[in-house]
Structures are given as C-alpha cells and as structure tokens.
Write a protein that holds these residues in place. Structure first.
Motif, PDB file in Angstrom:
ATOM      1  N   ASP A  32       0.853  -1.173  -0.097  1.00 22.16           N
ATOM      2  CA  ASP A  32       0.015   0.075  -0.152  1.00 22.16           C
ATOM      3  C   ASP A  32       0.761   1.209  -0.109  1.00 22.16           C
ATOM      4  N   ASN A  33       2.020   1.085   0.603  1.00 25.77           N
ATOM      5  CA  ASN A  33       2.886   2.562   0.505  1.00 25.77           C
ATOM      6  C   ASN A  33       3.890   2.410  -0.726  1.00 25.77           C
ATOM      7  N   LEU A  34       4.030   1.228  -1.320  1.00 26.03           N
ATOM      8  CA  LEU A  34       5.123   1.117  -2.337  1.00 26.03           C
ATOM      9  C   LEU A  34       4.461   1.839  -3.435  1.00 26.03           C
ATOM     10  N   PRO A  35       5.237   2.727  -4.227  1.00 17.82           N
ATOM     11  CA  PRO A  35       4.855   3.287  -5.391  1.00 17.82           C
ATOM     12  C   PRO A  35       4.634   2.098  -6.691  1.00 17.82           C
ATOM     13  N   THR A  36       3.544   2.285  -7.375  1.00 15.07           N
ATOM     14  CA  THR A  36       3.289   1.450  -8.540  1.00 15.07           C
ATOM     15  C   THR A  36       4.412   1.118  -9.401  1.00 15.07           C
ATOM     16  N   GLU A  37       5.471   2.038  -9.595  1.00 11.14           N
ATOM     17  CA  GLU A  37       6.542   1.866 -10.439  1.00 11.14           C
ATOM     18  C   GLU A  37       7.590   0.777  -9.839  1.00 11.14           C
ATOM     19  N   PHE A  38       7.410   0.677  -8.546  1.00 14.55           N
ATOM     20  CA  PHE A  38       8.138  -0.472  -7.817  1.00 14.55           C
ATOM     21  C   PHE A  38       7.296  -1.691  -7.698  1.00 14.55           C
ATOM     22  N   GLY A  39       6.238  -1.722  -8.098  1.00 15.10           N
ATOM     23  CA  GLY A  39       5.299  -3.092  -7.912  1.00 15.10           C
ATOM     24  C   GLY A  39       4.277  -2.826  -6.881  1.00 15.10           C
ATOM     25  N   GLY A  40       4.166  -1.825  -6.315  1.00 16.21           N
ATOM     26  CA  GLY A  40       3.166  -1.431  -5.284  1.00 16.21           C
ATOM     27  C   GLY A  40       2.158  -0.949  -5.630  1.00 16.21           C
ATOM     28  N   LYS A  41       1.206  -0.529  -4.697  1.00 14.90           N
ATOM     29  CA  LYS A  41      -0.125   0.106  -4.911  1.00 14.90           C
ATOM     30  C   LYS A  41      -0.278   1.642  -4.868  1.00 14.90           C
ATOM     31  N   ALA A  42       0.726   2.138  -4.360  1.00 16.14           N
ATOM     32  CA  ALA A  42       0.458   3.651  -3.974  1.00 16.14           C
ATOM     33  C   ALA A  42       0.741   4.484  -5.300  1.00 16.14           C
ATOM     34  N   THR A  43       0.358   5.559  -5.621  1.00 13.95           N
ATOM     35  CA  THR A  43       0.526   6.406  -6.696  1.00 13.95           C
ATOM     36  C   THR A  43       1.506   7.454  -6.460  1.00 13.95           C
ATOM     37  N   MET A  44       2.831   7.864  -6.956  1.00 19.56           N
ATOM     38  CA  MET A  44       3.608   8.641  -6.585  1.00 19.56           C
ATOM     39  C   MET A  44       4.009   9.599  -7.471  1.00 19.56           C
ATOM     40  N   LYS A  45       3.812  10.840  -7.353  1.00 26.36           N
ATOM     41  CA  LYS A  45       4.312  11.932  -8.451  1.00 26.36           C
ATOM     42  C   LYS A  45       5.152  12.879  -7.711  1.00 26.36           C
ATOM     43  N   TYR A  46       6.328  12.830  -8.256  1.00 23.66           N
ATOM     44  CA  TYR A  46       7.515  13.962  -7.742  1.00 23.66           C
ATOM     45  C   TYR A  46       6.993  15.184  -8.101  1.00 23.66           C
ATOM     46  N   ASP A  47       6.964  16.085  -6.867  1.00 22.94           N
ATOM     47  CA  ASP A  47       6.560  17.325  -6.999  1.00 22.94           C
ATOM     48  C   ASP A  47       7.840  18.397  -6.633  1.00 22.94           C
ATOM     49  N   HIS A  48       8.519  18.838  -7.423  1.00 25.39           N
ATOM     50  CA  HIS A  48       9.720  19.509  -7.248  1.00 25.39           C
ATOM     51  C   HIS A  48       9.535  20.661  -6.171  1.00 25.39           C
ATOM     52  N   GLU A  49       8.580  21.403  -6.308  1.00 25.06           N
ATOM     53  CA  GLU A  49       8.133  22.569  -5.264  1.00 25.06           C
ATOM     54  C   GLU A  49       8.095  21.921  -3.893  1.00 25.06           C
ATOM     55  N   GLU A  50       7.097  20.926  -3.993  1.00 22.26           N
ATOM     56  CA  GLU A  50       6.915  20.394  -2.441  1.00 22.26           C
ATOM     57  C   GLU A  50       7.965  20.000  -1.842  1.00 22.26           C
ATOM     58  N   PHE A  51       8.788  19.097  -2.622  1.00 21.33           N
ATOM     59  CA  PHE A  51       9.896  18.347  -2.130  1.00 21.33           C
ATOM     60  C   PHE A  51      10.776  19.581  -1.678  1.00 21.33           C
ATOM     61  N   SER A  52      10.918  20.579  -2.351  1.00 21.55           N
ATOM     62  CA  SER A  52      11.922  21.643  -1.756  1.00 21.55           C
ATOM     63  C   SER A  52      11.386  22.152  -0.717  1.00 21.55           C
ATOM     64  N   LYS A  53      10.181  22.382  -0.403  1.00 25.38           N
ATOM     65  CA  LYS A  53       9.600  22.991   0.888  1.00 25.38           C
ATOM     66  C   LYS A  53       9.902  22.042   1.969  1.00 25.38           C
ATOM     67  N   LEU A  54       9.796  20.856   1.675  1.00 28.27           N
ATOM     68  CA  LEU A  54      10.117  19.687   2.759  1.00 28.27           C
ATOM     69  C   LEU A  54      11.646  19.699   3.249  1.00 28.27           C
ATOM     70  N   MET A  55      12.494  20.179   2.186  1.00 25.03           N
ATOM     71  CA  MET A  55      13.881  20.165   2.395  1.00 25.03           C
ATOM     72  C   MET A  55      14.212  21.150   3.287  1.00 25.03           C
ATOM     73  N   VAL A  56      13.461  22.586   3.174  1.00 22.87           N
ATOM     74  CA  VAL A  56      13.846  23.858   3.688  1.00 22.87           C
ATOM     75  C   VAL A  56      13.266  23.386   5.057  1.00 22.87           C
TER      76      VAL A  56
END
Length: 197
Positions: free
Chosen positions: A149-173
């Motif tokens: 349920d946590n593992l993204p579909t691109e790794f054979g899981g069920k979770a949908t993951m879309k990388y959002d650079h802006e959101e990730f940058s805020k997380l890093m800050v």
C-alpha cells in the motif's frame, strides 16, 4: 545547485518508510539532467544526511529504491560518478545502507554492473538486490521489506507517487531548519542576525 539537481526527481527522499521504519531514498537514473559530478555528489550527501535526520529513534539504516525506467546508455551514470557514489557510501557512511533494490534494470545494464561491482566491498555487494517484476523470488524480497500500500506502482506496489519538485523543496527547507537546530546552528544564525541589526 540543489534546485537544478533536484528538478527532475532523479534522487529524493520518499514520503514513506519500509516495514522496519527505515528512510527510503528513491533514485531514478533515467531522469539524469546534469553532468557535474561535484554537484551530483553534494546532492547525494545532502540527501543521505537528510535521510539519516529522518530515521526514527533506534533505526540507523536507510534503503535505496532505484527505478530504471528510462535508463539507457545516454542517461547512464558515468563511471566516475558511480565510483564516487560507492566511495561516499562505503567510506563515509559505512553500515548506513541496509539494502539497495535495483528495480527492473534493462539487460544492457548488466555490462555496466559487471564493472561497477568490482568497486564494491563484499558487505555492500550483498546489500544490492536485483528485482525483476516477473521473477517471483526477487519480488518476494521487495515484499518482505515494503507494504504494497505504501510502495509506489513503479516498484510493483499500489501507491501512486508523483514527484513534485516545489513540494519536495519546501520539505527540504523545513528539514534544513531541523538540521540547523540539531547542530545548534540556529542559535548562531540568530546571534549573527542580531549583531547585524
């Protein structure tokens, strides 16, 4: 530097942990967008440090998920970069890597791997797991470490993951503030600001 290196989502900290609470770094070499080894290594070290910062109490290791979608010899990591990555992991962060899953690598990657594996010490080599979606045994290794349920579909899981650079940058800050506080740098920054005003 970090903005350009992080633009495509070629390397980032995921928003989930594995079954053992380990931080997960996701690498997508097919999204390589720069050629400067120094900046790539700075980004790598920054994200390793960030992964360590986000480990739960009592956990000291991280997991890497490497997705080979879009990988080709034109997006291939240069040998110098591969060697430097291995050097950083083995000599500066020994025992921090629990496992590295190479998910669905193309057959042409095997030639590259035959060269790279000679730079790995035996302990690190044992931590690298090739996962092919049609190979039941390798898929079971992934399933033993990740909740589908946590593992993204691109790794054979069920979770949908879309990388959002802006959101990730805020997380890093936000994490940079946590890091400064951890090292006591927040007081120094405040003191320096007070002196200037």
């Amino acid at each position: 530097m970090r903005l350009v290196e992080g633009e495509t989502g070629k390397l980032f900290r995921s928003n989930f942990h594995d079954r053992f609470g380990r931080t997960v770094l996701i690498m997508k070499p097919g999204l390589q967008n720069t050629t400067g080894v120094d900046n790539q290594m700075r980004q790598l070290v920054y994200l390793i440090e960030n992964a360590i910062l986000n480990l739960p109490e009592g956990q000291e290791q991280m997991v890497w998920l490497i997705d080979f979608t879009g990988w080709s010899f034109s997006t291939n990591v240069p040998m110098k970069t591969a060697r430097e990555t291995i050097n950083i992991l083995q000599n500066h962060y020994p025992q921090r890597l629990a496992l590295a899953f190479l998910y669905n690598p193309p057959r042409i990657f095997e030639a590259f791997w035959k060269i790279v594996k000679y730079f790995l010490d035996p302990k690190t080599f044992q931590k690298v797991k090739f996962v092919h979606p049609k190979n039941k045994e390798s898929v079971e290794i992934m399933q033993s470490c990740f909740d589908a349920d946590n593992l993204p579909t691109e790794f054979g899981g069920k979770a949908t993951m879309k990388y959002d650079h802006e959101e990730f940058s805020k997380l890093m800050v936000r994490d940079d503030v946590k890091t400064a506080k951890f090292w006591g740098l927040d007081q120094k920054i405040n003191e320096d600001a007070a002196k200037e005003s």
